[in-house]
Scaffold this motif. Sequence first.
Motif, PDB file in Angstrom:
ATOM      1  N   ASP A  86       0.829  -1.206   0.000  1.00  0.00           N
ATOM      2  CA  ASP A  86       0.000   0.000   0.000  1.00  0.00           C
ATOM      3  C   ASP A  86       0.860   1.252   0.000  1.00  0.00           C
ATOM      4  OD1 ASP A  86      -2.275  -1.471  -0.010  1.00  0.00           O
ATOM      5  OD2 ASP A  86      -2.817  -1.117   2.089  1.00  0.00           O
ATOM      6  N   ASP A  87       0.394   2.259  -0.735  1.00  0.00           N
ATOM      7  CA  ASP A  87       0.997   3.593  -0.649  1.00  0.00           C
ATOM      8  C   ASP A  87       0.277   4.355   0.466  1.00  0.00           C
ATOM      9  OD1 ASP A  87       2.841   3.338  -2.773  1.00  0.00           O
ATOM     10  OD2 ASP A  87       1.199   3.649  -4.216  1.00  0.00           O
ATOM     11  N   VAL A  88       1.042   4.972   1.342  1.00  0.00           N
ATOM     12  CA  VAL A  88       0.451   5.683   2.493  1.00  0.00           C
ATOM     13  C   VAL A  88       0.929   7.124   2.500  1.00  0.00           C
ATOM     14  CG1 VAL A  88       0.171   3.634   3.920  1.00  0.00           C
ATOM     15  CG2 VAL A  88       2.321   4.911   4.021  1.00  0.00           C
ATOM     16  N   LYS A  89       0.111   7.958   3.107  1.00  0.00           N
ATOM     17  CA  LYS A  89       0.443   9.370   3.263  1.00  0.00           C
ATOM     18  C   LYS A  89       0.960   9.632   4.686  1.00  0.00           C
ATOM     19  CE  LYS A  89      -0.940  10.825  -0.804  1.00  0.00           C
ATOM     20  NZ  LYS A  89       0.009  11.443  -1.755  1.00  0.00           N
ATOM     21  N   SER A  90       1.684  10.734   4.828  1.00  0.00           N
ATOM     22  CA  SER A  90       2.170  11.129   6.158  1.00  0.00           C
ATOM     23  C   SER A  90       0.979  11.349   7.106  1.00  0.00           C
ATOM     24  CB  SER A  90       2.988  12.417   6.047  1.00  0.00           C
ATOM     25  OG  SER A  90       3.367  12.867   7.330  1.00  0.00           O
ATOM     26  N   GLY A  91       1.034  10.708   8.289  1.00  0.00           N
ATOM     27  CA  GLY A  91      -0.026  10.849   9.274  1.00  0.00           C
ATOM     28  C   GLY A  91      -1.117   9.807   9.146  1.00  0.00           C
ATOM     29  N   GLU A  92      -1.049   8.949   8.111  1.00  0.00           N
ATOM     30  CA  GLU A  92      -2.090   7.926   7.919  1.00  0.00           C
ATOM     31  C   GLU A  92      -1.943   6.819   8.971  1.00  0.00           C
ATOM     32  OE1 GLU A  92      -3.543   4.807   4.433  1.00  0.00           O
ATOM     33  OE2 GLU A  92      -2.377   6.600   3.890  1.00  0.00           O
ATOM     34  N   LYS A  93      -3.095   6.321   9.464  1.00  0.00           N
ATOM     35  CA  LYS A  93      -3.085   5.250  10.456  1.00  0.00           C
ATOM     36  C   LYS A  93      -2.605   3.945   9.823  1.00  0.00           C
ATOM     37  CE  LYS A  93      -6.971   6.905  13.274  1.00  0.00           C
ATOM     38  NZ  LYS A  93      -8.318   6.563  13.793  1.00  0.00           N
ATOM     39  N   VAL A 394       7.532  -3.158  13.749  1.00  0.00           N
ATOM     40  CA  VAL A 394       6.277  -3.829  13.402  1.00  0.00           C
ATOM     41  C   VAL A 394       5.986  -3.677  11.910  1.00  0.00           C
ATOM     42  CG1 VAL A 394       3.812  -3.971  13.896  1.00  0.00           C
ATOM     43  CG2 VAL A 394       5.398  -3.346  15.705  1.00  0.00           C
ATOM     44  N   ILE A 395       6.216  -2.479  11.399  1.00  0.00           N
ATOM     45  CA  ILE A 395       5.928  -2.176   9.988  1.00  0.00           C
ATOM     46  C   ILE A 395       7.144  -1.486   9.378  1.00  0.00           C
ATOM     47  CG2 ILE A 395       4.508  -0.768   8.440  1.00  0.00           C
ATOM     48  CD1 ILE A 395       2.173  -1.206  10.371  1.00  0.00           C
ATOM     49  N   SER A 396       7.458  -1.843   8.134  1.00  0.00           N
ATOM     50  CA  SER A 396       8.551  -1.195   7.410  1.00  0.00           C
ATOM     51  C   SER A 396       7.985  -0.528   6.166  1.00  0.00           C
ATOM     52  CB  SER A 396       9.618  -2.220   7.015  1.00  0.00           C
ATOM     53  OG  SER A 396      10.144  -2.879   8.159  1.00  0.00           O
ATOM     54  N   LEU A 397       8.575   0.649   5.836  1.00  0.00           N
ATOM     55  CA  LEU A 397       8.140   1.342   4.611  1.00  0.00           C
ATOM     56  C   LEU A 397       9.311   2.071   3.981  1.00  0.00           C
ATOM     57  CD1 LEU A 397       7.817   4.661   5.121  1.00  0.00           C
ATOM     58  CD2 LEU A 397       5.822   3.932   6.382  1.00  0.00           C
ATOM     59  N   ILE A 398       9.172   2.281   2.676  1.00  0.00           N
ATOM     60  CA  ILE A 398      10.161   3.064   1.923  1.00  0.00           C
ATOM     61  C   ILE A 398       9.576   4.452   1.726  1.00  0.00           C
ATOM     62  CG2 ILE A 398      11.253   3.379  -0.329  1.00  0.00           C
ATOM     63  CD1 ILE A 398      12.648   1.287   1.167  1.00  0.00           C
ATOM     64  N   PRO A 399      10.295   5.537   2.144  1.00  0.00           N
ATOM     65  CA  PRO A 399       9.749   6.884   1.998  1.00  0.00           C
ATOM     66  C   PRO A 399       9.711   7.325   0.537  1.00  0.00           C
ATOM     67  CG  PRO A 399      11.997   6.991   2.807  1.00  0.00           C
ATOM     68  CD  PRO A 399      11.617   5.540   2.798  1.00  0.00           C
ATOM     69  N   ALA A 400       8.734   8.158   0.226  1.00  0.00           N
ATOM     70  CA  ALA A 400       8.616   8.681  -1.136  1.00  0.00           C
ATOM     71  C   ALA A 400       9.630   9.792  -1.388  1.00  0.00           C
ATOM     72  CB  ALA A 400       7.191   9.196  -1.365  1.00  0.00           C
ATOM     73  N   LYS A 401       9.989  10.528  -0.351  1.00  0.00           N
ATOM     74  CA  LYS A 401      10.946  11.631  -0.496  1.00  0.00           C
ATOM     75  C   LYS A 401      12.343  11.053  -0.686  1.00  0.00           C
ATOM     76  CE  LYS A 401       7.937  14.971   0.327  1.00  0.00           C
ATOM     77  NZ  LYS A 401       7.580  15.978  -0.679  1.00  0.00           N
ATOM     78  N   PRO A 402      13.175  11.717  -1.479  1.00  0.00           N
ATOM     79  CA  PRO A 402      14.490  11.141  -1.805  1.00  0.00           C
ATOM     80  C   PRO A 402      15.523  11.265  -0.682  1.00  0.00           C
ATOM     81  CG  PRO A 402      14.230  13.268  -2.885  1.00  0.00           C
ATOM     82  CD  PRO A 402      12.910  12.951  -2.246  1.00  0.00           C
ATOM     83  N   PHE A 403      15.332  12.227   0.245  1.00  0.00           N
ATOM     84  CA  PHE A 403      16.388  12.463   1.235  1.00  0.00           C
ATOM     85  C   PHE A 403      15.848  12.396   2.666  1.00  0.00           C
ATOM     86  CE2 PHE A 403      18.024  14.845  -2.499  1.00  0.00           C
ATOM     87  CZ  PHE A 403      19.185  14.111  -2.694  1.00  0.00           C
ATOM     88  N   GLN A 404      16.779  11.993   3.568  1.00  0.00           N
ATOM     89  CA  GLN A 404      16.541  11.996   5.022  1.00  0.00           C
ATOM     90  C   GLN A 404      17.759  12.636   5.676  1.00  0.00           C
ATOM     91  OE1 GLN A 404      16.175   7.875   5.988  1.00  0.00           O
ATOM     92  NE2 GLN A 404      14.129   7.640   5.073  1.00  0.00           N
TER      93      GLN A 404
END
Length: 547
Positions: A86-93, A394-404
């Motif tokens: 799933d694609d998720v947005k910032s702040g999504e449950k 518990v959950i892993s995700l890849i950020p959409a933004k290129p930098f951290q």
Amino acid sequence: MFLNLNIAFMKKKPIILIIIVLILILLGSYKFFFGVKKEVYNFDTAKIGNVVQEVSAVGRVQKGELINLGLKDVGKIDKIYIKVGDDVKSGEKLLKIETTQLSIQLVEAKAALDLANSELNKLLVGETPEKIKVIQTGVDNAKITYENAKQSLTDITNSAEENLNSSYEDALIILEDSYLKAYNAFNSADLIKRTYFTYNDQESINFKEKKEIIENLKNQIKYYLDLAKADPKSQNIDIALTKIKDNLDDIYDALSVIRNLCEGNYRDIVSSTDKTYLDTHKTNINTVLASIVSAEQSISSTKLTNNYNINTAKASVLSTEGAFKKAQDEMSLMLAGPRQEDIDLYRAKKNQAGARLNILENQIAEAVLKSPVDGKITKINKEIGEQVLMGEAVISLIPAKPFQVETDVSESDIGKIKIGNYIKIILDAFPEEEFSGKVIEIDPAETVIAGVIYYKIKASLESEDERIKPGMTANLTVIIDSKENALVIPQRAVIEKNGKKFTRILKNKDNFEEIEIQTGLRGSSGVIEILSGLKEGDKVITSIKEK
């Protein structure tokens, strides 16, 4: 000659200068060590302002990496809102753990805060006119009861005096009768002596002796009677009763001897009439003796009753006086309004209840795992019903933004930082520009650098500016907490003693007073929030120097 004088003066001049310098040094030392030192106070003012708590760190820009997300608490998974891919947005449950027990505690905390608010408002507003009227009625009733008790004491005291006087008057009548009985007994004995016992025989001698005893006892009775009559309200009557009772006992004994002497050799000489007189006198003496004993008992009983009644009335006066004063104090306290220390106490209770509510609300909010950035879900490590440990991925995700931005935060500051905290970022490459970001990951494992414990955190870099490159140095300011329109003073004006916090205010030009305060958020700019103990405009002492 003048030349010689100048030469002599020039030779002495260095010595004079040295002496002057020494005197000045001595005067300066005396003033420094023994001069009066005056304290100089530095002030600041309690004012309304903003409190911001920050943590600063230095990190580096890096390409967006896999983010492992976990919870800050232990719990059982209640819901999972997403699936892998799933694609998720910032702040999504993303996930939620059970909060049933926390919700119950939250209801209790809200009720406690409402109660604390109600109590504080009641204290500030004061009592209603109806309550004041009730208290005033209580004061009036207590005064009436007190006045009645005082009047009752007066009445009982007067009645006690009247009762005792009456008993003494009755006793005085009995004493007078006693003298009369003794007088008559003596006259009869004297007449019989002169009529029959005129010889020198033993019977006549004994008769004469007993007659003289009766006469002396009669005179003693007269003495005590006169003493009692002279001051009937004194203890003379008590003394007279005791003494005359003894005198009458002795008269009775003497009469008994005389009566016996009328028998034997004088049986046929003394007339039966005279013998009857002696028997009658003996009976009269016995009767008046009984009356004296009764009078003594009556007086003693009256005194005991009087003492009991008076003491009871006095106790009633003291009790009702205490109730009256207590009612007056309650009324005065009510009309005087709340004391500042009471206001501070109830405000502290309110703040405590509010803090408890905030903690529970935060715990419930943190029971929901939300995505810190826009991204794609790559892994879900748990299922509904499974237990989750604090900080466990518990959950892993890849950020959409290129930098951290990654940085290390010290052990003393890491406990203040939460996922989602806003971050101000300034890159060394562009010092005039400010970028924004959020905390997206906190590594639960420590990192030891030069013997000091640190924890890695990752922050999103919201900008997609083409100028930003991996490896750039970033200066981060994490906004931990903030509060607007708070009452603040400088932190250096706060003193801690025995687990309590105080500040000093100037009482007069030479003395200061310590005031207990309750503090809240501690700002990074050197100010601290004041929850109770001070008001806007109060001047607090920040330092004291000796001048």
